[in-house]
Each structure stands twice: as structure tokens, then as C-alpha cells.
Design a protein around this motif. Structure first.
Motif, short mmCIF file in Angstrom:
data_model
loop_
_atom_site.label_atom_id
_atom_site.label_comp_id
_atom_site.label_asym_id
_atom_site.label_seq_id
_atom_site.Cartn_x
_atom_site.Cartn_y
_atom_site.Cartn_z
N LEU A 292 0.83 -1.20 0.00
CA LEU A 292 0.00 0.00 0.00
C LEU A 292 0.87 1.25 0.00
N ILE A 293 1.88 1.28 0.86
CA ILE A 293 2.74 2.45 0.97
C ILE A 293 3.52 2.69 -0.32
N SER A 294 4.03 1.60 -0.92
CA SER A 294 4.82 1.77 -2.14
C SER A 294 3.98 2.36 -3.26
N GLY A 295 2.71 1.93 -3.37
CA GLY A 295 1.83 2.51 -4.38
C GLY A 295 1.56 3.98 -4.14
N VAL A 296 1.33 4.34 -2.89
CA VAL A 296 1.06 5.75 -2.55
C VAL A 296 2.30 6.61 -2.81
N VAL A 297 3.47 6.10 -2.43
CA VAL A 297 4.71 6.86 -2.63
C VAL A 297 4.97 7.09 -4.11
N VAL A 298 4.78 6.05 -4.93
CA VAL A 298 5.00 6.19 -6.38
C VAL A 298 4.04 7.23 -6.96
N LEU A 299 2.77 7.18 -6.54
CA LEU A 299 1.80 8.16 -7.04
C LEU A 299 2.19 9.57 -6.65
N LEU A 300 2.62 9.76 -5.41
CA LEU A 300 3.04 11.09 -4.96
C LEU A 300 4.24 11.58 -5.75
N VAL A 301 5.21 10.69 -5.97
CA VAL A 301 6.41 11.08 -6.72
C VAL A 301 6.04 11.50 -8.13
N GLN A 302 5.15 10.74 -8.76
CA GLN A 302 4.76 11.06 -10.14
C GLN A 302 3.95 12.36 -10.20
N ASN A 303 3.12 12.61 -9.20
CA ASN A 303 2.32 13.84 -9.20
C ASN A 303 3.14 15.08 -8.87
N LEU A 304 4.22 14.88 -8.12
CA LEU A 304 5.07 16.02 -7.75
C LEU A 304 6.08 16.38 -8.83
N GLN A 305 6.13 15.59 -9.88
CA GLN A 305 7.09 15.86 -10.94
C GLN A 305 6.77 17.18 -11.64
N CYS A 306 7.81 17.91 -11.97
CA CYS A 306 7.63 19.22 -12.62
C CYS A 306 7.11 19.06 -14.04
N SER A 307 6.37 20.03 -14.48
CA SER A 307 5.91 20.07 -15.87
C SER A 307 6.13 21.48 -16.41
N PRO A 308 7.00 21.69 -17.38
CA PRO A 308 7.81 20.68 -18.07
C PRO A 308 8.97 20.15 -17.21
N LYS A 309 9.57 19.05 -17.66
CA LYS A 309 10.63 18.40 -16.89
C LYS A 309 11.85 19.27 -16.70
N SER A 310 12.03 20.22 -17.62
CA SER A 310 13.23 21.07 -17.56
C SER A 310 13.28 21.93 -16.29
N LEU A 311 12.13 22.09 -15.62
CA LEU A 311 12.11 22.88 -14.39
C LEU A 311 12.78 22.15 -13.22
N CYS A 312 12.85 20.84 -13.29
CA CYS A 312 13.54 20.06 -12.25
C CYS A 312 14.36 18.95 -12.92
N PRO A 313 15.50 19.31 -13.47
CA PRO A 313 16.30 18.35 -14.26
C PRO A 313 16.89 17.21 -13.43
N HIS A 314 16.96 17.36 -12.11
CA HIS A 314 17.55 16.31 -11.26
C HIS A 314 16.48 15.66 -10.37
N TYR A 315 15.24 15.60 -10.87
CA TYR A 315 14.13 15.14 -10.04
C TYR A 315 14.32 13.71 -9.56
N TYR A 316 14.59 12.78 -10.46
CA TYR A 316 14.71 11.38 -10.08
C TYR A 316 15.97 11.11 -9.27
N GLU A 317 16.98 11.92 -9.47
CA GLU A 317 18.17 11.81 -8.61
C GLU A 317 17.80 12.14 -7.17
N HIS A 318 16.99 13.17 -6.98
CA HIS A 318 16.56 13.55 -5.64
C HIS A 318 15.62 12.49 -5.03
N VAL A 319 14.81 11.85 -5.88
CA VAL A 319 13.94 10.77 -5.38
C VAL A 319 14.79 9.64 -4.81
N LEU A 320 15.81 9.22 -5.57
CA LEU A 320 16.66 8.11 -5.14
C LEU A 320 17.49 8.46 -3.92
N SER A 321 17.82 9.71 -3.76
CA SER A 321 18.68 10.10 -2.64
C SER A 321 17.86 10.41 -1.39
#
Length: 454
Positions: A389-418
Motif C-alpha cells: 500500500l505504501i509503495s503505491g502511494v509513494v509512487v503516485l506522490l512522486v509522479q504527481n510532484l514531478q515538474c511540468s515541463p521536466k526542464s524545471l527540475c532536471p535532477h528530479y529522479y536523482e533527488h527521489v533516489l537520494s
């Protein structure tokens, strides 16, 4: 409780057959967590939010099916029969998920994906709980259950390695093109190969465990296992705090592994877009970095199988959790541009951390079941419920918090992993400390009761 001596009689063939029982699930899980979000978003051009929602719905279905499966198994039917039914559902659902290339995302297409994911996840939950609950049934002592857990995890690591090797071989084109919609049939080919291997492994599992000795259980208590023995067996296990401490260690370990599986490919694509890199190299690293991670996990699981009493479960978890936390901090500090050696080093440490914490947490859970005599299916379903349950919620939050366009947060997934993975490792270490405190408190209560009784 009396201590009885017993020499395990489980043959090597039966142990290896047991390890094959979760291979189909592990193959599908490696594909599901590593490439499904990537496949939906990059290959099928489904929006980031919708893709994340589909993944989250799958985790929610899994989390709901897990306790229901555990409850049903402890009350009705043979665990191997449940395992077979779950295997059929996994084969159908997983095949359907990678069989449709929609022209546009309509309501009927979304319904198709939702039903496929639901069927796959229900089957996956049934197979997982059936296989886990067999461990206390056939293990003779703590060392035996640890061996079965290590074999299970080693098989899981081998499955992930196989998936990454298959992906690496199938995705290579040599024409320098980026991964996109034209690669749909390549992902479909990968999925069908996985289904074929998984069905074959499941058949070998059923053949190898024919006539298994579920009704011949012997209870053997060692000092390490006895630490998880509760002081009041009249209490339902859900009313005992120690099960929640054990569950939290598992949740942290599992979530750490899942987030790394999901976001390493997206992180590598993000890193490739920021650097001038040949597209073929991106294709290669998307498969080889997770592959190196799982090779490290495989070697770690072999070492842990031979650890003996010099490195008990809690110490193993402490070492693995600390390595995971340090590696997340390393990722957060930034990897040098173009430095493949640092990427592979990070992958190695992530593999060591995931393997150590996962094996240790599963051994702690098996010990809890064995020493307290509860139904394995229900206990394992409770332990695994929250992480899904938690993993699904976390993934949804991460995807919803992603910047649009991606160029606004070029290191987004790096920050997720760290940051997120580092926080998860820290939660796991804190839960281990709380577990140790609870174990010592139980020990004091037990000594007081023995003193009163004398």
C-alpha cells in the motif's frame, strides 16, 4: 516450552524446488517495478500521472488481496493448490498487460489495463503468501528456515538478473535511436519470455515438493529465535507490538528496493538527457546498472547463507540499512558527470543493502511465526500488506510532484533516489532499534514471570 533436537531431512532437491516456487513472481516483479512505469510513460506515451495512478492501483489491489489470501489459506485448502491458482492468474494478467498497443487512451483501454493489472496483482499476492507460509511449515529449526529464506531470495536475485539480461539483449538495436513507441514489440517479447520461464519454474516447483511434510512440523528453539517469543500466547498477534516492529523492518527494506527498481531506469534516462551521451549507451545502462545491482545482491545472499551465528539477523539488518543510508547520501551529493564507475559502485552498494535487509527481515518474520505458533499465511499477509500500500502511494506522490515541463527540475529522479530512499533506510534503522527495545522488554517480563512462578 520444551526444546527438542532434530536433524533436518529436507533434501537438496526439495530446497531447490522450494526456491523455484516464487520464480514466476520474481520475474514479473522485476519487470513490473523496473520497467512498467517506464513502459507506460515512455513507450506507450501515457502521461506521468496516469502511469503512476495505474501503478498505485496495482499496489492497492495487491495490498487488499494479500490479507484476504492469508486469511483464506489459514482456513481453507492446501497452500500448493492456492499457489497454482495464483500462478494461472499471474500468467494471464501479466501477458495481457504487455499485449495491447493503444492508438489513443480511451476509457475502454484504461479498463483493459486496470483489469489486467488487477488480475496480475491478485495472483501475485496469492503466490507470494502461499510460498512464504510454506517456510514455517517445512522448516525444522531457525537455521533451516534461514536457509530456505536465503534460497528464496537468491532465486529472486537470479530472476532479476535474468530479466535485465533479457532486456539488454532484446533492446539493443545498434542504430542509435532512443527508446520509444517503436519498442512496444520488444517489451511484449520480453514479457512473453518471462511468462514462459515462470510457468516452467512453477511446474518444477510442484514436482519437487510432491509429498512434502507440512504435517510433520517440529518446533526447535534457538537463542536467536527465542528472542522473538512473546510473553502472552493468549493474545492475538495483532495485539502484540513486536509484530509491528518486525513488519516495519520488512516494509522499509521492501520499499527501499522497490523505489530503486522503479526509478533507476528513469534516473538513467534523466541523466542521459543532461549529458551528451550516445543513445545506445543509455539503452545499455538501463539494463546493466540494475543488473550489477542484482549481481551484488546475489553474491551478498550467498555470503549471508554461510554467515552462521557470527552475524545474527538484527546485526545483518543494521549493516545493510547503514549501507543503504550512506549510498543515498552519496547519490544526493551528486555523481560526477560521465562517471560510469561511480554509477556502478552505487549499484553495488544498493544491491548489498537490499539483500541484507530483505533476508534479515524475512528471517525475523519466520522466527516470529515459528516461536509463537501462528498461522503463517495471516502473519505474512499482515507483514507484507503495508509495504504494498505504501509503495503505491509513494509512487503516485512522486509522479504527481514531478515538474511540468521536466526542464524545471532536471535532477528530479536523482533527488527521489537520494532523499526518499535515504529516509526509508533511516526508518528501517529506527524500527530495528525499537524492535531491540521491545525484545529486551519482553525478556525482562519473561524473567519476572518465571521468578513469580518459582
Amino acid at each position: 516450552m520444551e526444546v527438542s533436537e532434530f536433524t533436518p531431512t529436507c533434501s537438496i532437491i526439495q530446497k531447490l524446488s522450494f526456491g523455484l516456487g516464487h520464480v514466476f513472481n520474481d520475474l514479473c516483479a522485476a519487470m513490473w517495478f523496473s520497467y512498467t512505469l517506464f513502459y507506460l510513460h515512455v513507450v506507450l506515451n501515457i502521461s506521468s500521472t496516469t502511469a503512476g495512478t495505474l501503478l498505485m492501483i496495482g499496489q492497492i489491489v495487491d495490498s487488499i488481496a494479500t490479507p484476504l489470501a492469508g486469511w483464506a489459506m489459514d482456513r481453507h485448502g492446501d497452500k500448493k493448490a492456492w499457489h497454482f491458482a495464483g500462478t494461472v492468474a499471474v500468467a494471464l494478467g501479466f501477458s495481457l498487460l504487455f499485449s495491447l498497443k493503444p492508438i489513443e487512451l480511451t476509457a475502454s483501454v484504461l479498463t483493459y489495463y486496470l483489469l489486467s493489472i488487477a488480475l496480475f496483482q491478485v495472483g501475485w499476492a496469492i503466490v507470494q503468501i502461499a510460498h512464504l507460509s510454506i517456510i514455517p511449515d517445512i522448516s525444522r529449526n531457525h537455521r533451516h528456515s534461514s536457509d530456505l529464506t536465503a534460497i528464496r531470495y537468491t532465486a529472486s536475485v537470479c530472476c532479476s538478473i535474468s530479466v535485465y539480461l533479457i532486456t539488454w539483449l532484446v533492446l539493443q538495436t545498434g542504430d542509435g535511436t532512443a527508446i520509444g513507441p517503436n519498442d512496444f514489440y520488444k517489451f511484449k517479447e520480453i514479457a512473453l519470455v518471462i511468462v514462459f520461464i515462470g510457468i516452467l519454474a512453477s511446474l518444477l516447483f510442484y514436482c519437487g515438493l510432491l509429498g512434502t511434510f507440512e504435517s510433520e512440523g517440529y518446533e526447535v528453539i534457538t537463542d536467536d529465535v527465542n528472542n522473538l517469543n512473546t510473553t502472552n500466547h493468549d493474545k492475538h498477534f495483532l495485539k502484540q507490538s513486536i509484530i509491528y516492529m518486525v513488519a516495519l523492518t520488512y516494509v522499509a527494506s521492501r520499499l527501499f528496493t522497490i523505489l530503486n527498481l522503479i526509478y533507476i531506469p528513469l534516473y538513467l534516462e534523466e541523466r542521459g538527457s543532461l549529458e551528451i551521451v550516445n543513445k545506445d549507451k543509455i539503452r545499455e545502462t538501463i539494463a546493466t546498472i540494475p543488473l550489477v545491482c542484482y549481481v551484488a545482491s546475489f553474491l551478498t545472499s550467498i555470503c549471508l547463507k554461510c554467515r552462521g551465528r557470527c552475524c545474527p539477523d538484527k546485526v545483518t539488518y543494521l549493516i545493510g540499512g547503514t549501507i543503504g543510508l550512506v549510498t543515498s547520501i552519496w547519490l544526493g551529493s551528486g555523481i560526477s558527470p560521465g562517471s560510469d564507475s561511480e554509477l556502478y559502485a552505487v549499484a553495488i552498494f544498493l544491491g548489498i543493502s537490499g539483500s541484507s535487509t530483505m533476508i534479515a527481515s524475512l528471517c525475523l518474520t519466520a522466527s516470529f511465526v515459528k516461536t509463537n505458533g501462528y498461522g503463517g499465511g495471516l502473519v505474512y499477509s499482515v507483514v507484507t500488506f503495508t509495504d504494498k500500500l505504501i509503495s503505491g502511494v509513494v509512487v503516485l506522490l512522486v509522479q504527481n510532484l514531478q515538474c511540468s515541463p521536466k526542464s524545471l527540475c532536471p535532477h528530479y529522479y536523482e533527488h527521489v533516489l537520494s532523499y526518499i530512499c535515504g529516509l526509508v533506510s533511516l526508518v528501517g534503522l529506527i524500527s530495528l532499534v525499537l524492535l531491540e527495545i521491545e525484545i529486551r522488554r519482553n525478556g525482562r517480563l519473561k524473567r519476572n514471570l518465571e521468578y513469580i512462578n518459582t
